[in-house]
Design a protein around this motif. Structure first.
Motif, mmCIF file in Angstrom:
data_model
loop_
_atom_site.group_PDB
_atom_site.id
_atom_site.type_symbol
_atom_site.label_atom_id
_atom_site.label_comp_id
_atom_site.label_asym_id
_atom_site.label_seq_id
_atom_site.Cartn_x
_atom_site.Cartn_y
_atom_site.Cartn_z
ATOM 1 N N UNK A 1 8.993 -7.031 7.735
ATOM 2 C CA UNK A 1 9.440 -6.269 6.564
ATOM 3 C C UNK A 1 9.200 -6.996 5.248
ATOM 4 N N UNK A 2 9.391 -8.312 5.235
ATOM 5 C CA UNK A 2 9.417 -9.061 3.982
ATOM 6 C C UNK A 2 8.160 -8.973 3.140
ATOM 7 N N UNK B 1 1.769 7.714 -9.346
ATOM 8 C CA UNK B 1 1.596 6.589 -8.434
ATOM 9 C C UNK B 1 2.892 5.813 -8.217
ATOM 10 N N UNK B 2 3.106 5.408 -6.966
ATOM 11 C CA UNK B 2 4.260 4.586 -6.622
ATOM 12 C C UNK B 2 3.808 3.494 -5.662
ATOM 13 N N UNK B 3 4.078 2.237 -6.012
ATOM 14 C CA UNK B 3 3.777 1.092 -5.162
ATOM 15 C C UNK B 3 5.024 0.231 -5.109
ATOM 16 N N UNK B 4 5.583 0.071 -3.911
ATOM 17 C CA UNK B 4 6.876 -0.606 -3.783
ATOM 18 C C UNK B 4 6.899 -1.534 -2.570
ATOM 19 N N UNK B 5 7.747 -2.574 -2.606
ATOM 20 C CA UNK B 5 7.935 -3.394 -1.409
ATOM 21 C C UNK B 5 8.556 -2.560 -0.288
ATOM 22 N N UNK B 6 8.110 -2.794 0.926
ATOM 23 C CA UNK B 6 8.667 -2.044 2.053
ATOM 24 C C UNK B 6 10.144 -2.340 2.247
ATOM 25 N N UNK B 7 10.609 -3.482 1.771
ATOM 26 C CA UNK B 7 12.030 -3.830 1.895
ATOM 27 C C UNK B 7 12.923 -2.844 1.163
#
Length: 244
Positions: free
Chosen positions: A197-198, A211-217
Motif C-alpha cells: 500500500x505504501x 485529472x486525479x492522481x493520489x497515493x493509494x493509501x
C-alpha cells in the motif's frame, strides 16, 4: 488483394498531446474515423482526442454499448450492429480508422472489432498503430518507476477479480491494475494484505481537466471512475545499478 484497410489507432489515455505522430497521420489519411460511443450518446475520450486532429464531419460515431455489463444478449446485439456498421463503411471506403484509447492491442475494443470484420470481410487488411497506455502516462505524472533491471511487470484488469490482483501483488516486480474503480475497496484491502500500500499510486482522467492522481493509501473504499489505473511499484532496496 485486399480492397479495404481497417486501422486501429491508439490515441492515448486522454491527453491529446500524447497521440503519436504516426497516429495523427493515420487518422488524417483515413477516409473516415470511427469512434466508439456508449448507447447513452455522450462523447468519449477517444472521440474528444480525435477531434483535435480531424474535422468532425470525418468522424463516425458507432454505438458499442460499452457500459452494458449484465445483459449479455443486449451487449452482443450491440456488438453485432456495430460490426455491421463498420463493415458497411469498409465497403464504401478504402481506409477506415478506428480510434481507441490507450493502445489497440492492450484490452482494446478494437481487438473484438477486428475479429468481427475478419468474419464479415475476410479480404480486409487489418493494421494497428500503437498508442501510449494509461500506465505509462500515470508513471510519468506520478514519478513512479515501472521497472528496473530484471524486475517483471504484471498488468491485471481488476474486472478479472480481486483475487487475481492479490496473487500478482504477492509476487515480485511492479503490478499495474486497470479498471479497478468499482472495486476500489477490494483493491485497497489487497494492497494492505500484501504490504504494497505504501508506495502505490492511482490515477484517473489523466491529462484531462478533472485529472486525479493520489497515493493509494488514501483509498477510502469509495467507488472511483471505472477507468482508474493503479501502480504498485516493486519492492526496492534503494540501491543503484545492481539490477542493470
Amino acid at each position: 488483394m485486399s480492397s479495404s484497410r481497417l486501422i486501429g489507432v491508439g490515441v492515448g489515455p486522454g491527453d491529446p498531446e500524447l497521440v503519436t505522430v504516426k497516429g495523427v497521420n493515420a487518422l488524417r489519411a483515413a477516409d473516415v474515423v470511427v469512434v466508439p460511443v456508449l448507447d447513452t450518446g455522450e462523447r468519449g475520450r477517444a472521440e474528444a482526442t480525435v477531434l483535435h486532429y480531424v474535422p468532425e464531419d470525418k468522424v463516425v460515431r458507432v454505438v458499442f454499448a460499452l457500459n452494458e455489463r449484465s445483459d449479455r444478449k443486449r451487449r452482443e446485439d450491440a456488438w453485432d450492429a456495430a460490426g455491421e456498421r463498420v463493415a458497411q463503411l469498409l465497403r464504401e471506403h478504402s481506409v477506415v480508422a478506428f480510434a481507441t484509447i490507450g493502445d489497440p492491442n492492450v484490452y482494446s475494443t478494437f481487438t473484438y472489432l477486428a475479429l468481427t470484420i475478419g468474419e464479415l470481410l475476410p479480404d480486409t487488411a487489418v493494421e494497428t498503430v500503437p498508442g501510449i497506455t494509461a500506465m505509462q502516462d500515470l508513471a510519468a505524472r506520478s514519478g513512479a518507476v515501472l521497472t528496473e533491471g530484471t524486475e517483471p511487470l504484471t498488468l491485471v484488469p481488476v474486472t478479472a477479480g480481486a483475487a487475481v490482483l492479490k496473487d500478482a501483488l504477492a509476487g515480485p516486480g511492479t503490478v499495474v491494475a486497470y479498471k479497478f474503480g468499482r472495486q476500489a475497496a477490494e483493491v485497497a484491502e489487497a494492497l494492505r494484505e500484501t504490504g504494497r500500500l505504501g508506495d502505490a499510486v492511482w490515477g484517473a482522467a489523466l491529462g484531462l481537466p478533472e485529472e486525479s492522481i493520489r497515493p493509494a493509501a488514501e483509498l477510502d473504499g469509495a467507488p472511483l471512475p471505472y477507468l482508474s489505473t493503479l501502480i504498485a511499484p516493486a519492492r526496492r532496496d534503494g540501491g543503484r545499478g545492481g539490477k542493470l
